[in-house]
Write an enzyme that holds these catalytic residues in place. Structure first.
Site, PDB file in Angstrom:
ATOM      1  N   HIS A 198      49.775 -16.399  -2.354  1.00 47.11           N
ATOM      2  CA  HIS A 198      50.151 -17.347  -3.436  1.00 47.11           C
ATOM      3  C   HIS A 198      49.935 -16.688  -4.750  1.00 47.11           C
ATOM      4  CE1 HIS A 198      45.774 -18.223  -4.863  1.00 47.11           C
ATOM      5  NE2 HIS A 198      45.699 -17.761  -3.773  1.00 47.11           N
ATOM      6  N   CYS A 318      38.215 -18.840  -9.184  1.00 49.12           N
ATOM      7  CA  CYS A 318      37.426 -18.639  -8.294  1.00 49.12           C
ATOM      8  C   CYS A 318      35.963 -18.533  -8.866  1.00 49.12           C
ATOM      9  CB  CYS A 318      37.732 -17.481  -7.020  1.00 49.12           C
ATOM     10  SG  CYS A 318      39.249 -17.496  -6.387  1.00 49.12           S
TER      11      CYS A 318
END
Length: 375
Positions: A198, A318
């Site tokens: 991705h 993240c």
């Protein structure tokens, strides 16, 4: 919407989505099944594996398909440390790694391993001289990413390979997640390499771990023996085939994309040059620009831009919800004001001139709106 958070995730190519859907329709079978439909699906899986390795110029490596780079990093690092712990207990890791690397070595630091951090230069690159000074016979793992996800610095992978020539016991792991389509790096000779689809216009849920030696990473979870008994679980064939397509398309047009995005990068830097209280960090790849509104909070700038339909981020997606300071800018010895006011702008092949023009206008508007805070 004007999207500038491509370092977090990218929009899948239309051709990639077409592949994903067609494979779901026609090859939805389990690749481990021995009936004809399963064997046909397995052929497509192996064709995708061969293509990924060829595109990385690593035809003799083992390619293990995973759910993404976080899983690949976990398999590579945990598997290596479990296998090598009887030979040595020292881990060398850069200060600017992704949380999926840092958090693993932090865990092993509490399990009897000695974790040493390699210094970072002011340009955001690993200090190879410092790495060399840390090397000894107890070192079993060196982990350094290929391209930093916060400032876009390209790490000296080839120099590190050279530095490790006299230390054959050391496993050299490279997280190449942010490098695909952004930097031409020779990975031949690294022991393990991780990618995530991705990040280069594939679909989420697919990644790969490439291993110089198939058994260099030990097993960390157990199941039915899929993917060389390294990553058990039914293979996500549609996402894997789509990843191979995304990788080919990205690398085919890499030179043209780099030239165009370099122009966007230059325009943005030129337009903001001279604005008091804005600091722009150096970068080796044109896709990532880290800039700071010193005196403001990065979150304030991100939210103000979002209201103008411009999407950027403060740090790695993240880690963006954690309260911790930006590890990369801290390692680069930037001031607290620069760190607190930093945002990340990240472009991709999908970025167009209109998007950049809107971004520049929006940044200038936000600069004026919060000017009392900045000055």
């Amino acid at each position: 919407m004007h999207y500038f958070d491509n370092a977090a995730t990218t929009k899948p190519y239309a051709e990639v989505l077409h592949t994903f859907n067609k494979v779901n329709e026609n090859y939805y079978f389990n690749t481990a099944s021995i009936h004809q439909a399963g064997r046909d699906s397995a052929k497509l899986l192996e064709a995708s594996r061969k293509q990924v390795l060829q595109l990385f110029s690593l035809p003799n490596y083992t390619c293990v398909f995973t759910s993404g780079a976080t899983e690949s990093n976990n398999i590579a690092i945990q598997g290596t440390l479990e296998r090598k712990k009887r030979f040595g207990r020292t881990i060398l890791v850069s200060q600017i790694e992704h949380p999926s690397v840092i958090n693993i070595v932090d865990h092993y630091g509490g399990e009897g391993f000695n974790v040493e951090f390699i210094r970072t230069t002011g340009e955001g690159r690993v200090d190879v001289g410092h790495l060399e000074s840390l090397l000894n016979e107890d070192v079993v793992l060196v982990a350094v990413m290929a391209v930093n996800n916060i400032v876009g610095s390209v790490q000296p992978v080839e120099e590190i390979k050279d530095a490790l020539m006299n230390y054959p016991k050391v496993h050299f792991h490279v997280d190449a997640t942010q490098a695909v389509g952004k930097a031409a790096i020779d990975y031949r000779g690294v022991d393990s390499l991780s990618i995530s689809a991705h990040k280069f216009h594939g679909v989420k849920g697919a990644g790969a771990l490439m291993l110089k030696e198939g058994k260099s990473s030990g097993q960390i979870h157990f199941g039915g023996g899929h993917e060389y008994d390294i990553r058990s679980g039914t293979v996500n064939l549609p996402a894997v085939a789509a990843m191979a397509k995304a990788l080919r398309l990205t690398l085919e047009d890499m030179d043209d994309d780099l030239a165009r995005i370099e122009g966007y990068n230059h325009s943005l830097r030129s337009e903001l040059d001279g604005l008091e209280s804005i600091v722009i960090q150096p970068s080796d790849v044109p896709h990532i620009i880290n800039l700071s509104f010193t005196g403001a909070k990065g979150e304030v700038v991100v939210n103000a831009l979002s209201e103008k339909n411009v999407m950027v981020s403060t740090t790695s997606a993240c880690a963006s919800k954690r309260a911790a300071s930006n590890e990369t800018l801290t390692a680069m010895n930037r001031s607290p004001e620069v760190i607190d006011g930093s945002i990340r702008i990240s472009m991709s092949r999908e970025t167009e001139t209109e998007n950049v023009e809107v971004l520049i206008s929006a940044l200038k508007e936000v600069y004026e709106e919060i000017g009392d805070v900045l000055r």
